[in-house]
Design an enzyme around this catalytic site. Structure first.
Site, mmCIF file in Angstrom:
data_model
loop_
_atom_site.group_PDB
_atom_site.id
_atom_site.type_symbol
_atom_site.label_atom_id
_atom_site.label_comp_id
_atom_site.label_asym_id
_atom_site.label_seq_id
_atom_site.Cartn_x
_atom_site.Cartn_y
_atom_site.Cartn_z
ATOM 1 N N ARG A 135 0.690 -1.200 -0.259
ATOM 2 C CA ARG A 135 -0.139 0.128 0.065
ATOM 3 C C ARG A 135 0.836 1.200 -0.053
ATOM 4 N NH1 ARG A 135 -1.799 3.988 0.085
ATOM 5 N NH2 ARG A 135 -3.594 5.177 0.940
ATOM 6 N N TYR A 136 2.014 1.054 0.422
ATOM 7 C CA TYR A 136 3.034 2.337 0.695
ATOM 8 C C TYR A 136 4.156 2.125 0.097
ATOM 9 C CZ TYR A 136 -0.282 3.217 4.570
ATOM 10 O OH TYR A 136 -1.516 3.207 5.296
ATOM 11 N N ARG A 139 7.166 -0.205 2.168
ATOM 12 C CA ARG A 139 7.158 -1.033 3.031
ATOM 13 C C ARG A 139 5.973 -2.001 2.480
ATOM 14 N NH1 ARG A 139 5.637 3.558 4.688
ATOM 15 N NH2 ARG A 139 3.682 4.147 5.895
ATOM 16 N N CYS A 148 -4.900 -17.827 14.429
ATOM 17 C CA CYS A 148 -4.628 -17.217 15.634
ATOM 18 C C CYS A 148 -4.766 -17.872 16.884
ATOM 19 C CB CYS A 148 -5.403 -15.886 15.930
ATOM 20 S SG CYS A 148 -5.216 -14.353 14.497
ATOM 21 N N CYS A 152 -9.971 -12.179 18.228
ATOM 22 C CA CYS A 152 -10.554 -10.707 18.804
ATOM 23 C C CYS A 152 -11.796 -10.574 17.844
ATOM 24 C CB CYS A 152 -9.597 -9.610 18.679
ATOM 25 S SG CYS A 152 -8.134 -10.121 19.090
ATOM 26 N N CYS A 155 -11.847 -7.873 15.068
ATOM 27 C CA CYS A 155 -10.370 -8.188 14.163
ATOM 28 C C CYS A 155 -10.667 -7.427 12.856
ATOM 29 C CB CYS A 155 -10.203 -9.610 14.142
ATOM 30 S SG CYS A 155 -8.844 -9.764 12.987
ATOM 31 N N ARG A 157 -9.086 -7.665 10.253
ATOM 32 C CA ARG A 157 -8.910 -8.959 9.075
ATOM 33 C C ARG A 157 -9.778 -10.101 9.418
ATOM 34 N NH1 ARG A 157 -3.050 -8.472 9.657
ATOM 35 N NH2 ARG A 157 -2.984 -6.249 8.449
ATOM 36 N N ASP A 316 -11.615 0.070 13.777
ATOM 37 C CA ASP A 316 -11.686 0.127 12.197
ATOM 38 C C ASP A 316 -13.343 -0.209 11.946
ATOM 39 O OD1 ASP A 316 -9.230 0.753 11.566
ATOM 40 O OD2 ASP A 316 -8.533 -1.422 11.475
ATOM 41 N N ASP A 353 -7.324 4.499 10.918
ATOM 42 C CA ASP A 353 -6.880 4.060 9.884
ATOM 43 C C ASP A 353 -7.991 4.399 8.778
ATOM 44 O OD1 ASP A 353 -5.046 2.702 8.090
ATOM 45 O OD2 ASP A 353 -4.884 1.073 9.758
ATOM 46 N N LYS A 360 -2.754 5.629 8.057
ATOM 47 C CA LYS A 360 -3.147 5.820 9.440
ATOM 48 C C LYS A 360 -3.278 7.477 9.713
ATOM 49 C CE LYS A 360 -0.971 1.963 11.108
ATOM 50 N NZ LYS A 360 -0.719 1.314 9.813
HETATM 51 S S1 SF4 Z 1 -6.623 -8.962 15.984
HETATM 52 FE FE1 SF4 Z 1 -7.244 -10.405 14.438
HETATM 53 S S2 SF4 Z 1 -5.279 -11.066 13.677
HETATM 54 FE FE2 SF4 Z 1 -4.705 -9.993 15.522
HETATM 55 S S3 SF4 Z 1 -4.871 -11.558 17.259
HETATM 56 FE FE3 SF4 Z 1 -7.107 -10.581 17.157
HETATM 57 S S4 SF4 Z 1 -7.993 -12.273 15.726
HETATM 58 FE FE4 SF4 Z 1 -5.758 -12.519 15.298
#
Ligand code: SF4
Length: 413
Positions: A135-136, A139, A148, A152, A155, A157, A316, A353, A360
């Protein structure tokens, strides 16, 4: 205790809860007191014994109706998984427990606000090869896995991690590395996912060694929540392997001071002793950490663990996260109550973001009151106003004729 370290008004006493939150405690054994010490401290045992179903959860704690319904549907959106170690941080008697809200699904997740998106950072549209986001200019984000240790509920993603929605995630390491090799402008690679520290030491070392062999790569980063969800994974062997690939930074992710246990402190100590600079990213979450005292305790504990607070993210616009989102106004208020009131090293940068892939954007309380060719008028954390004379840019050979005296002028507030 009256203290100039206090949050908010200078003479507010520090609440007893703040002092308690700053203590380090072990997560303990909870329901797993009969498991051998060897098994408990083995990350493979922890992963094998994760809580992954509503039935398993219900055997361990009473669920609110919203949680029961959410947990039943979770595996069609973002899987439910909690390590036994991390489960022990949940207060089963408190429906609003800040740890619980991060990992136990709620039915609200299955409803989306109209402004929410499955890919709020626009990563998929900047992916030249599978698993790589460029994207940048200088990097790249190198996605290594969609797994994972625990998931979370907010998340970013979640379209991808845990593969609950059938997202076609097939990173191709050879192609990802080849792309980086062919782009000399890339100087920084962030390994993320999913969680890169879920890879075996051998697989991770294979990746790191191939990346380190690319001459134009200046440094490598790993983003991981493993030290928080599964500190048992931070073995001396892993640390000995990682330290061969310096400069290597690790960004951890923690949101609440109760996540920083003695086990986590020891794991972070092993990483720090391996010479790995550690930063932390937190997400501002409603009823989890949207309080200056809680965040201040978290930041203080991070410094005690040799971790520099890095970013505080506005949550997000991920689909189904509206119930966890705070207002930006609240985020600015919290930053206002941290900056100047505690050590500068303890202050993360609050960022949004920008939706759709704008990157960001730093969000700060307004400290610059006015700015013209002659002066900048600023206020400090106490609300006192100062003038700073504006300098002349370039390299003046002779002193320019001054139109005002360059003295600091303090205005009474
Ligand atoms: S934020 Fe998403 S990618 Fe990061 S640990 Fe939690 S579930 Fe996994």
């Amino acid at each position: 205790m009256a203290s100039n370290n206090s949050v908010g008004q200078g003479d507010d006493p520090e609440p007893a809860q703040f002092l308690e939150l700053k203590q380090f405690h072990s997560a303990g054994r909870g329901f797993w007191s009969d498991v051998s010490e060897t098994d408990w401290n083995d990350h493979r045992w922890q992963l094998k014994n994760r809580i992954t179903s509503v039935a398993h959860l219900q055997r361990l704690m009473p669920l609110a109706p919203e949680e029961e319904a959410g947990a039943k549907l979770a595996n069609t959106k973002l899987a439910l998984a909690i390590t036994p170690y991390f489960f022990n941080l949940i207060d089963p008697t408190d429906e609003n427990c800040p740890i619980r809200r991060q990992v136990i699904p709620r039915i609200e997740e299955t409803r989306a606000a109209s402004w929410e998106m499955s890919d709020p950072c626009g990563e998929d549209s900047h992916s030249p090869v599978p698993g790589l986001v460029h994207r940048y200019p200088d990097r790249v984000l190198f996605l290594v896995t969609d797994r994972c240790a625990a998931y979370c509920r907010y998340c970013t993603r979640s379209r991808l991690v845990s593969n609950a929605t059938g997202y076609d995630f097939h990173p191709e390491f050879d192609k990802q590395i080849e792309y980086i090799r062919n782009h000399p402008e890339i100087r920084d690679v962030l390994l993320s996912g999913g969680d890169p520290l879920l890879l075996s030491d051998e697989k991770l070392e294979s990746l790191l060694s191939q990346l380190r062999a690319i001459p134009h790569l200046e440094f490598l980063r790993i983003g991981s929540r493993i030290p928080i969800f599964l500190p048992q994974r931070i073995t001396p062997q892993l640390c000995a392997m990682l330290k061969k690939y310096h400069p290597l930074f690790i960004s951890i992710h923690t949101n609440h001071p109760r996540e920083l246990t003695t086990e986590v402190r020891d794991a972070l100590g092993r990483l720090a002793d391996a010479g790995i600079p550690l930063g932390n990213q937190s997400v501002l979450l409603r009823h989890v950490n949207d309080d200056p005292w809680i965040l201040k305790a978290l930041m203080h504990k991070l410094l005690m663990c040799r971790v520099r607070p890095y970013y505080l993210y506005q949550c997000d616009l991920i689909t189904g996260s509206w119930h966890l989102r705070t207002s930006v106004r609240r985020g600015i208020e919290i930053m206002e109550q941290l900056r100047g009131h505690t050590t500068g090293y303890a202050i993360p940068q609050y960022v949004i973001d920008a939706p759709g892939g704008g990157g960001k954007v730093p969000i700060n309380p307004g400290y610059v009151l006015s700015h013209n060719n002659d002066r900048v008028v600023i206020r400090n954390f106490e609300g006192r106003v100062f003038e700073y004379p504006e300098a002349v840019d370039g390299t003046p050979i002779a002193a320019p004729k001054r139109t005002c005296e360059p003295e600091l002028v303090e205005h009474s507030s």
